[in-house]
Design a protein around this motif. Structure first.
Motif, mmCIF file in Angstrom:
data_model
loop_
_atom_site.group_PDB
_atom_site.id
_atom_site.type_symbol
_atom_site.label_atom_id
_atom_site.label_comp_id
_atom_site.label_asym_id
_atom_site.label_seq_id
_atom_site.Cartn_x
_atom_site.Cartn_y
_atom_site.Cartn_z
ATOM 1 N N ILE A 1 10.086 -15.552 16.390
ATOM 2 C CA ILE A 1 10.912 -14.359 16.589
ATOM 3 C C ILE A 1 11.998 -14.270 15.521
ATOM 4 N N ALA A 2 12.590 -15.409 15.179
ATOM 5 C CA ALA A 2 13.651 -15.423 14.165
ATOM 6 C C ALA A 2 13.117 -14.991 12.803
ATOM 7 N N ILE A 3 11.966 -15.547 12.412
ATOM 8 C CA ILE A 3 11.388 -15.179 11.108
ATOM 9 C C ILE A 3 10.932 -13.727 11.122
ATOM 10 N N ALA A 4 10.313 -13.312 12.223
ATOM 11 C CA ALA A 4 9.855 -11.930 12.345
ATOM 12 C C ALA A 4 11.031 -10.959 12.309
ATOM 13 N N SER A 5 12.190 -11.401 12.802
ATOM 14 C CA SER A 5 13.372 -10.549 12.780
ATOM 15 C C SER A 5 13.835 -10.287 11.352
ATOM 16 N N VAL A 6 13.781 -11.319 10.521
ATOM 17 C CA VAL A 6 14.139 -11.154 9.108
ATOM 18 C C VAL A 6 13.146 -10.227 8.418
ATOM 19 N N ILE B 1 -1.353 2.007 16.776
ATOM 20 C CA ILE B 1 -2.562 1.390 16.217
ATOM 21 C C ILE B 1 -2.690 -0.057 16.687
ATOM 22 N N VAL B 2 -1.580 -0.787 16.694
ATOM 23 C CA VAL B 2 -1.608 -2.181 17.147
ATOM 24 C C VAL B 2 -1.980 -2.251 18.629
ATOM 25 N N VAL B 3 -1.407 -1.362 19.433
ATOM 26 C CA VAL B 3 -1.714 -1.334 20.868
ATOM 27 C C VAL B 3 -3.184 -1.021 21.100
ATOM 28 N N LEU B 4 -3.701 -0.049 20.372
ATOM 29 C CA LEU B 4 -5.117 0.303 20.514
ATOM 30 C C LEU B 4 -6.018 -0.849 20.087
ATOM 31 N N ALA B 5 -5.635 -1.524 19.017
ATOM 32 C CA ALA B 5 -6.424 -2.677 18.560
ATOM 33 C C ALA B 5 -6.456 -3.752 19.636
ATOM 34 N N ASN B 6 -5.317 -3.946 20.306
ATOM 35 C CA ASN B 6 -5.257 -4.926 21.385
ATOM 36 C C ASN B 6 -6.152 -4.512 22.551
ATOM 37 N N GLN B 7 -6.105 -3.227 22.920
ATOM 38 C CA GLN B 7 -6.880 -2.750 24.057
ATOM 39 C C GLN B 7 -8.377 -2.768 23.780
ATOM 40 N N LEU B 8 -8.758 -2.479 22.537
ATOM 41 C CA LEU B 8 -10.173 -2.429 22.186
ATOM 42 C C LEU B 8 -10.762 -3.810 21.929
ATOM 43 N N SER B 9 -9.895 -4.791 21.709
ATOM 44 C CA SER B 9 -10.371 -6.148 21.481
ATOM 45 C C SER B 9 -10.900 -6.734 22.787
ATOM 46 N N SER B 10 -12.040 -7.381 22.727
ATOM 47 C CA SER B 10 -12.657 -7.904 23.950
ATOM 48 C C SER B 10 -11.854 -9.041 24.561
ATOM 49 N N ARG B 11 -11.299 -9.925 23.751
ATOM 50 C CA ARG B 11 -10.572 -11.076 24.256
ATOM 51 C C ARG B 11 -9.097 -11.084 23.853
ATOM 52 N N GLY B 12 -8.725 -10.202 22.942
ATOM 53 C CA GLY B 12 -7.343 -10.164 22.496
ATOM 54 C C GLY B 12 -7.073 -11.189 21.406
ATOM 55 N N ALA C 1 3.094 -6.233 16.607
ATOM 56 C CA ALA C 1 3.916 -5.311 17.391
ATOM 57 C C ALA C 1 5.394 -5.666 17.269
ATOM 58 N N ILE C 2 5.702 -6.958 17.303
ATOM 59 C CA ILE C 2 7.091 -7.405 17.146
ATOM 60 C C ILE C 2 7.648 -6.950 15.799
ATOM 61 N N LEU C 3 6.873 -7.104 14.734
ATOM 62 C CA LEU C 3 7.327 -6.698 13.402
ATOM 63 C C LEU C 3 7.583 -5.194 13.341
ATOM 64 N N VAL C 4 6.681 -4.415 13.901
ATOM 65 C CA VAL C 4 6.831 -2.957 13.867
ATOM 66 C C VAL C 4 8.047 -2.529 14.681
ATOM 67 N N VAL C 5 8.201 -3.095 15.870
ATOM 68 C CA VAL C 5 9.339 -2.737 16.721
ATOM 69 C C VAL C 5 10.651 -3.160 16.066
ATOM 70 N N ARG C 6 10.642 -4.307 15.405
ATOM 71 C CA ARG C 6 11.854 -4.764 14.698
ATOM 72 C C ARG C 6 12.209 -3.812 13.568
ATOM 73 N N ALA C 7 11.205 -3.361 12.830
ATOM 74 C CA ALA C 7 11.450 -2.405 11.747
ATOM 75 C C ALA C 7 11.986 -1.095 12.306
ATOM 76 N N GLY D 1 10.083 -1.154 25.287
ATOM 77 C CA GLY D 1 11.267 -0.319 25.170
ATOM 78 C C GLY D 1 12.530 -1.159 25.100
ATOM 79 N N ALA D 2 12.588 -2.195 25.943
ATOM 80 C CA ALA D 2 13.739 -3.102 25.924
ATOM 81 C C ALA D 2 13.787 -3.885 24.614
ATOM 82 N N MET D 3 12.623 -4.277 24.096
ATOM 83 C CA MET D 3 12.585 -4.993 22.826
ATOM 84 C C MET D 3 13.130 -4.116 21.691
ATOM 85 N N LEU D 4 12.804 -2.825 21.723
ATOM 86 C CA LEU D 4 13.313 -1.893 20.715
ATOM 87 C C LEU D 4 14.831 -1.747 20.829
ATOM 88 N N LEU D 5 15.327 -1.592 22.049
ATOM 89 C CA LEU D 5 16.768 -1.441 22.252
ATOM 90 C C LEU D 5 17.518 -2.730 21.915
#
Length: 247
Positions: free
Chosen positions: A17-22, A52-63, A71-77, A133-137
């Motif tokens: 999380i720390a590295i992704a935050s940077v 797109i990331v959410v859809l990729a997760n949903q369409l993936s058979s096992r995740g 998703a963390i990187l996009v939300v952080r940006a 939503g909380a992660m974004l805020l």
């Protein structure tokens, strides 16, 4: 919107999380400084990337855990962009914006606690829409706090490193006070940790971008994140994750 594979909360998670935050902070700045996107365009682009990331997760058979970290990187940006837009157009001080954002985040978390059962809330993998939503805020609040402290000390080239030290100490104190076996995303210390790490990541991202340039900082932090997650990887069985949700 639940992600099929969510990394367990522990030392590896918080380092990631720390590295992704940077990296995410630098990506948010890049939408303006490098891509030269307007406010609406950059938020729309980041919103599309998240979908797109959410859809990729949903369409993936096992995740795949990769979906969560993307998703963390996009939300952080996006949080960086929201904070910048808020500072630019609200015509309010960093302190006022921090209080307002904290109030909105607190309200969202309170509503989340009210409408989601405690058993579901305490599952480490519980990442519904309110979680993101909380992660974004939380990311927006952390950005405002980090920038606010850094800009309050002059010159800013001194203020930002001092802010990094202050927020770094805050991260250590909050995570140090968090029980070792506490693996839930529904606790106060989890969200306080996220806010503090976002503030620290904002400062560290500004420092590395200033010293190395924005593209180099993005590349190094992205490579470091991928390396740490890959070398510290512990396979997660998605069937176990789904079974936990069902109880």
């Amino acid at each position: 919107m639940h992600f099929k594979i969510v990394p367990p909360i522990g030392a590896r998670y918080w380092v990631g999380i720390a590295i992704a935050s940077v990296c995410g902070a630098n990506l948010g700045d890049a939408t303006v400084d490098l891509l030269e996107l307007g406010d609406t365009a950059r938020l729309a682009a980041l919103g599309l990337a998240f979908v797109i990331v959410v859809l990729a997760n949903q369409l993936s058979s096992r995740g795949n855990e990769l979906h969560y970290w993307l998703a963390i990187l996009v939300v952080r940006a996006a949080a960086t962009s929201l904070a910048d837009i808020g500072v630019e157009y609200a015509h309010a001080s960093y302190a006022v914006l921090s209080v307002l954002t904290a109030a909105i985040l607190g309200t969202l978390l309170a509503l989340r606690n009210a409408f989601i059962s405690k058993r579901e809330m305490l599952q480490p993998s519980y990442t519904d829409g309110s979680y993101w939503g909380a992660m974004l805020l939380a990311g927006t609040l952390g950005t405002i706090i980090g920038d606010g402290i850094g800009h309050a000390i002059h010159p800013v080239t001194l203020g930002v490193p001092i802010s990094a030290m202050i927020t770094g100490v805050a991260v250590a104190c909050i995570l140090g006070a968090r029980p070792r076996r506490e693996a839930s995303v529904g606790t106060a210390t989890y969200w306080l940790g996220i806010v503090a790490i976002r503030a620290f990541g904002t400062n560290l991202g500004d420092i590395t971008a200033y010293l190395l340039s924005l593209p180099v900082s993005i590349a190094i932090s992205a490579l470091l994140l991928a390396t740490v997650l890959a070398m510290w990887y512990k396979p997660i069985n998605p069937e176990v994750t789904e079974a936990r949700r069902g109880h």
